[in-house]
Write an enzyme that holds these catalytic residues in place. Structure first.
Site, PDB file in Angstrom:
ATOM      1  N   THR A  95       0.859  -1.187   0.000  1.00  0.00           N
ATOM      2  CA  THR A  95       0.000   0.000   0.000  1.00  0.00           C
ATOM      3  C   THR A  95       0.894   1.235   0.000  1.00  0.00           C
ATOM      4  O   THR A  95       0.677   2.180  -0.771  1.00  0.00           O
ATOM      5  CB  THR A  95      -0.920  -0.016   1.247  1.00  0.00           C
ATOM      6  OG1 THR A  95      -1.773  -1.160   1.159  1.00  0.00           O
ATOM      7  CG2 THR A  95      -1.747   1.246   1.353  1.00  0.00           C
ATOM      8  N   ASN A 138      -5.596  -9.435  -8.081  1.00  0.00           N
ATOM      9  CA  ASN A 138      -5.719 -10.081  -6.771  1.00  0.00           C
ATOM     10  C   ASN A 138      -7.020 -10.853  -6.647  1.00  0.00           C
ATOM     11  O   ASN A 138      -7.136 -11.750  -5.828  1.00  0.00           O
ATOM     12  CB  ASN A 138      -5.617  -9.043  -5.648  1.00  0.00           C
ATOM     13  CG  ASN A 138      -6.441  -7.802  -5.899  1.00  0.00           C
ATOM     14  OD1 ASN A 138      -6.341  -7.191  -6.963  1.00  0.00           O
ATOM     15  ND2 ASN A 138      -7.255  -7.422  -4.945  1.00  0.00           N
ATOM     16  N   GLN A 192       0.685  -9.667  -6.456  1.00  0.00           N
ATOM     17  CA  GLN A 192       0.196 -11.051  -6.537  1.00  0.00           C
ATOM     18  C   GLN A 192       1.055 -11.945  -7.433  1.00  0.00           C
ATOM     19  O   GLN A 192       0.943 -13.163  -7.367  1.00  0.00           O
ATOM     20  CB  GLN A 192      -1.266 -11.060  -7.022  1.00  0.00           C
ATOM     21  CG  GLN A 192      -2.239 -10.410  -6.040  1.00  0.00           C
ATOM     22  CD  GLN A 192      -2.470 -11.249  -4.779  1.00  0.00           C
ATOM     23  OE1 GLN A 192      -2.180 -12.442  -4.725  1.00  0.00           O
ATOM     24  NE2 GLN A 192      -2.993 -10.620  -3.733  1.00  0.00           N
ATOM     25  N   SER A 199       5.075  -7.139  -2.107  1.00  0.00           N
ATOM     26  CA  SER A 199       4.835  -7.219  -0.666  1.00  0.00           C
ATOM     27  C   SER A 199       5.242  -8.584  -0.123  1.00  0.00           C
ATOM     28  O   SER A 199       4.886  -9.619  -0.693  1.00  0.00           O
ATOM     29  CB  SER A 199       3.344  -6.984  -0.408  1.00  0.00           C
ATOM     30  OG  SER A 199       3.095  -6.891   0.968  1.00  0.00           O
ATOM     31  N   HIS A 247       4.358 -10.235   2.633  1.00  0.00           N
ATOM     32  CA  HIS A 247       3.408 -11.157   3.271  1.00  0.00           C
ATOM     33  C   HIS A 247       2.521 -11.911   2.289  1.00  0.00           C
ATOM     34  O   HIS A 247       1.681 -12.720   2.678  1.00  0.00           O
ATOM     35  CB  HIS A 247       2.563 -10.433   4.327  1.00  0.00           C
ATOM     36  CG  HIS A 247       1.435  -9.598   3.783  1.00  0.00           C
ATOM     37  ND1 HIS A 247       0.142 -10.066   3.690  1.00  0.00           N
ATOM     38  CD2 HIS A 247       1.392  -8.331   3.310  1.00  0.00           C
ATOM     39  CE1 HIS A 247      -0.644  -9.108   3.201  1.00  0.00           C
ATOM     40  NE2 HIS A 247       0.096  -8.048   2.960  1.00  0.00           N
ATOM     41  N   THR A 298      13.127   4.471  10.593  1.00  0.00           N
ATOM     42  CA  THR A 298      14.113   3.469  10.987  1.00  0.00           C
ATOM     43  C   THR A 298      13.771   2.171  10.264  1.00  0.00           C
ATOM     44  O   THR A 298      12.612   1.774  10.207  1.00  0.00           O
ATOM     45  CB  THR A 298      14.089   3.278  12.518  1.00  0.00           C
ATOM     46  OG1 THR A 298      14.413   4.534  13.099  1.00  0.00           O
ATOM     47  CG2 THR A 298      15.090   2.227  12.974  1.00  0.00           C
ATOM     48  N   CYS A 301      -8.941  -6.996   1.825  1.00  0.00           N
ATOM     49  CA  CYS A 301      -9.018  -5.590   2.214  1.00  0.00           C
ATOM     50  C   CYS A 301     -10.399  -5.001   1.954  1.00  0.00           C
ATOM     51  O   CYS A 301     -10.791  -4.043   2.577  1.00  0.00           O
ATOM     52  CB  CYS A 301      -7.985  -4.772   1.452  1.00  0.00           C
ATOM     53  SG  CYS A 301      -6.618  -5.733   0.871  1.00  0.00           S
TER      54      CYS A 301
HETATM   55  C1  LIG Z   1      -2.663  -6.410  -5.869  1.00  0.00           C
HETATM   56  C2  LIG Z   1      -2.430  -5.871  -4.506  1.00  0.00           C
HETATM   57  N1  LIG Z   1      -1.867  -4.665  -4.367  1.00  0.00           N
HETATM   58  C3  LIG Z   1      -1.622  -4.137  -3.157  1.00  0.00           C
HETATM   59  C4  LIG Z   1      -1.960  -4.805  -2.005  1.00  0.00           C
HETATM   60  C5  LIG Z   1      -1.638  -4.182  -0.677  1.00  0.00           C
HETATM   61  O1  LIG Z   1      -0.574  -4.857  -0.106  1.00  0.00           O
HETATM   62  P1  LIG Z   1      -0.164  -4.649   1.447  1.00  0.00           P
HETATM   63  O2  LIG Z   1      -1.050  -5.579   2.208  1.00  0.00           O
HETATM   64  O3  LIG Z   1       1.273  -5.045   1.518  1.00  0.00           O
HETATM   65  O4  LIG Z   1      -0.408  -3.237   1.772  1.00  0.00           O
HETATM   66  C6  LIG Z   1      -2.584  -6.055  -2.100  1.00  0.00           C
HETATM   67  C7  LIG Z   1      -3.035  -6.771  -0.876  1.00  0.00           C
HETATM   68  O5  LIG Z   1      -4.114  -7.345  -0.852  1.00  0.00           O
HETATM   69  C8  LIG Z   1      -2.807  -6.611  -3.380  1.00  0.00           C
HETATM   70  O6  LIG Z   1      -3.365  -7.811  -3.527  1.00  0.00           O
END
Ligand SMILES: Cc1ncc(COP(=O)(O)O)c(C=O)c1O
Length: 390
Positions: A76, A155, A183, A203, A205, A241, A329
């Protein structure tokens, strides 16, 4: 006594468990090597070295140079930095940005915010499979266009965009090209040079690393401004940091993904296709969202007539299967997914959709179990559905 089935996680697109090898790699950076990368003493230098080694590992997954990787806390943040950083640094050249209509909310909302600041946004449509037509990108680029941002793989429906072609057009037209690769990163091959990408977000995670680490690839020479100002970490582009343990974990996750990618993609495609075939064969009035083949190895997304998505997720959860109606989300919102609407689904059809996303620990036995219980779940829900078939 009834034997309890093990919990089955089919929501890897929302987040992934951290690979135990990643946890092991991170471990010393909490208690022994905990220094601040900006400190001059040995603790600081140890942390700094781990940071730079991590940068190399992350860069090598996408063919980038280490100095082209900026670490952030989430995709994000990376997406916000890409959109706001590029537009503000280049606003003398123009105020026009192009995105697709199927971006993640962090791109959609950043674009909306930029609109309020006086920038102009073009949102490109997609076809029924969720594909952008590269020609539409070409036609939409104007003299005052400064940035094109198109998601690499959806996603929700897993559609993989023709990023290389879109990137080539942007390069010819001298417009910055950003892709949200959250993704696809670590799941399918990406080469930022061959694919003509100027900026890319990823990302940790979503690929078996910890939460709290992410990156933005920024091609050398790109004009960009920071959105966080402070101590000047990350080449002045992301003051804060540095979260060394999370970044070390992210880098280890990249190393594992690079090593396992080919084998793992083939394995997941087999399971994915078995699941798709089984659902479409075993359940009447069930349809696949997205393209049958040009989709992420781990993504399936269906819509079922006369069903409401949330009730499916709840019923599956009671049977110990974790699934999703859309992206995590936005799944708490009651509006239908903007992505499903963009591929032409009506709101009630979009509401009847289910995403099952696979991952490193998904087994054939789990897929067989889902194929066994899902027709029963659908049957039960259709019986009580107010939108029943005549
Ligand atoms: C395509 C896509 N972009 C951005 C994000 C946001 O990632 P983060 O959870 O690291 O903020 C996601 C998370 O669902 C995602 O699937």
């Amino acid at each position: 006594m009834v034997k309890k089935t093990k919990k089955i996680y089919l929501d890897y697109a929302a987040t992934t468990p951290v690979d135990p090898q990643v946890v092991k790699a991170m471990s010393p950076y909490f208690t022994e090597k905990f220094g601040n990368t900006m400190s001059l003493h040995n603790f600081g230098q140890e942390a700094k070295q781990a940071l730079e080694e991590s940068r190399e590992k992350v860069a090598s997954l996408i063919g980038a140079k280490p100095n082209e990787i900026i670490f952030t806390s989430s995709a994000t943040e990376s997406n916000n930095l890409a959109l706001k950083g590029i537009t503000f640094a280049n606003r003398k050249k123009g105020k026009h940005i192009i995105i697709s209509s199927i971006e993640h909310p962090c791109i959609m909302e950043s674009a909306k915010w930029l609109e309020v600041q006086g920038f102009e946004i073009t949102r490109l449509p997609v076809n029924k499979y969720g594909f952008i037509n590269p020609d539409d990108v070409r036609k939409a680029i104007r003299k005052d266009t400064i940035l094109v941002s198109i998601i690499h793989a959806s996603n929700e429906i897993g559609t993989i965009q023709p990023i290389k072609e879109i990137g080539k057009i942007c390069k010819e037209k001298r417009v910055y090209f950003h892709t949200d690769a959250v993704q696809s990163f670590g799941k399918i091959p990406i080469d930022v040079n061959k694919m003509n990408i100027d900026l890319l977000s990823a990302s940790s995670h979503k690929m078996y690393g910890p939460k709290g680490a992410a990156c933005l690839f920024i091609r050398e020479g790109t004009r960009i401004e920071p959105i966080l100002h402070g101590g000047g970490q990350e080449s002045g582009l992301r003051s804060s940091t540095v979260n060394v343990p999370a970044i070390v974990g992210f880098a280890e996750a990249c190393k594992i993904c690079k090593r396992e990618m080919k084998k793992e993609a083939q394995r997941q495609i087999k399971l994915r296709d078995k699941l798709i075939k089984g659902v479409l064969r075993g359940i009447k009035r069930a349809y696949l969202n997205g393209h049958p083949q040009k989709r992420l190895p781990n993504n399936t997304n269906f819509w079922f007539e006369f069903i409401e998505g949330e009730s499916m997720v709840i019923q599956l959860d009671l049977l110990r299967v974790a699934a999703s109606t859309g992206s995590a989300c936005s799944s708490l919102k009651l509006e239908p997914s903007h992505i499903l609407l963009a591929i032409g689904l009506k709101p009630e059809q979009a509401h009847g959709s289910l995403r099952l996303s696979l991952g490193r620990w998904t087994t054939e036995k789990e897929i067989n179990y889902v194929l066994k219980i899902l027709p029963e779940v659908i049957k039960k829900l259709r019986k009580i559905s107010p939108f029943k078939a005549k």
